[in-house]
Design a protein around this motif. Structure first.
Motif: not given
Length: 219
Positions: A178-188
């Motif tokens: 939610l803070l970075t909107n980065r799917i990789l690696p946090w969303g995955f």
């Protein structure tokens, strides 16, 4: 007197003509002062004898005791068969369809390896905190769960520990996404940790791991 003599003479003549009914020697009972004859009677319960004399009473008592003993033996055998049938049926324990370590060990290994790679390339302590440490803990708990399952012991605490780690990781990874909107690696990682937390919850609610085949009750 003449009439009585005539009747006796007629009875003797009839006996000589037709022959007298005699009991064979093999069917005669030895005379005993304590034994007497038995009077045959017919009742609603069947044909029975009313004994008159000590010997007949003893014989009747022995026969009744034998019948009673046979009835007790029959009941005992039936009770034994019922107990054996009840003991032979073992209720099957409620359990999950799949073991926790089937997904837990690969999940822990993936987190551990990806955390090491992230630390080597970025030198970030976040990779150690959110990758190496929880991955190693999950991998260790999964291996312990596998060993306890093979020995027939409960691995409930190890499943609970893995579920707690997955829940914490799902929250941390979701917050980072939610803070970075980065799917990789946090969303995955957030999606994977949430799925693993749901999987561990299913295993716990279903009753734990299914027993080994050698310890599973016969159906």
């Amino acid at each position: 007197m003449a009439v009585a003599s005539t009747q006796l003479h007629g009875a003797a003549a009839v006996a000589r003509r037709y022959g007298a009914f005699r009991v064979p020697t093999s069917c005669r009972l030895p005379h005993h002062p304590l034994a007497s004859s038995t009077k045959l009677s017919i009742s609603t319960s069947g044909v029975g004898g009313k004994p008159f004399g000590f010997g007949a009473k003893v014989a009747t008592k022995c026969a009744n005791e034998n019948i009673r003993a046979e009835e007790l033996n029959l009941r005992s055998n039936q009770a034994g068969e019922l107990v054996a049938a009840v003991e032979g049926v073992t209720p099957q324990k409620r359990s999950a369809k799949i073991h926790d370590f089937c997904f837990g060990i690969p999940f822990g290994g993936l987190l551990f390896c990806m955390g090491l790679l992230g630390y080597f390339f970025s030198r970030s302590t976040v990779s150690l905190v959110l990758g190496v440490a929880p991955g190693f803990a999950t991998l260790f708990l999964g291996i312990l769960s596998l060993k306890f399952w093979r020995s027939g012991r409960s691995s409930f605490l190890f499943i609970l520990g893995q579920a707690a780690i997955s829940g914490v990781l799902a929250w941390k990874y979701s917050h980072a996404y939610l803070l970075t909107n980065r799917i990789l690696p946090w969303g995955f990682y957030a999606s994977l940790s949430t799925a693993m937390a749901c999987f561990y919850a299913y295993v716990l609610l279903a009753g734990g791991n299914p027993p080994p085949k050698k310890l599973a009750p016969a159906s």
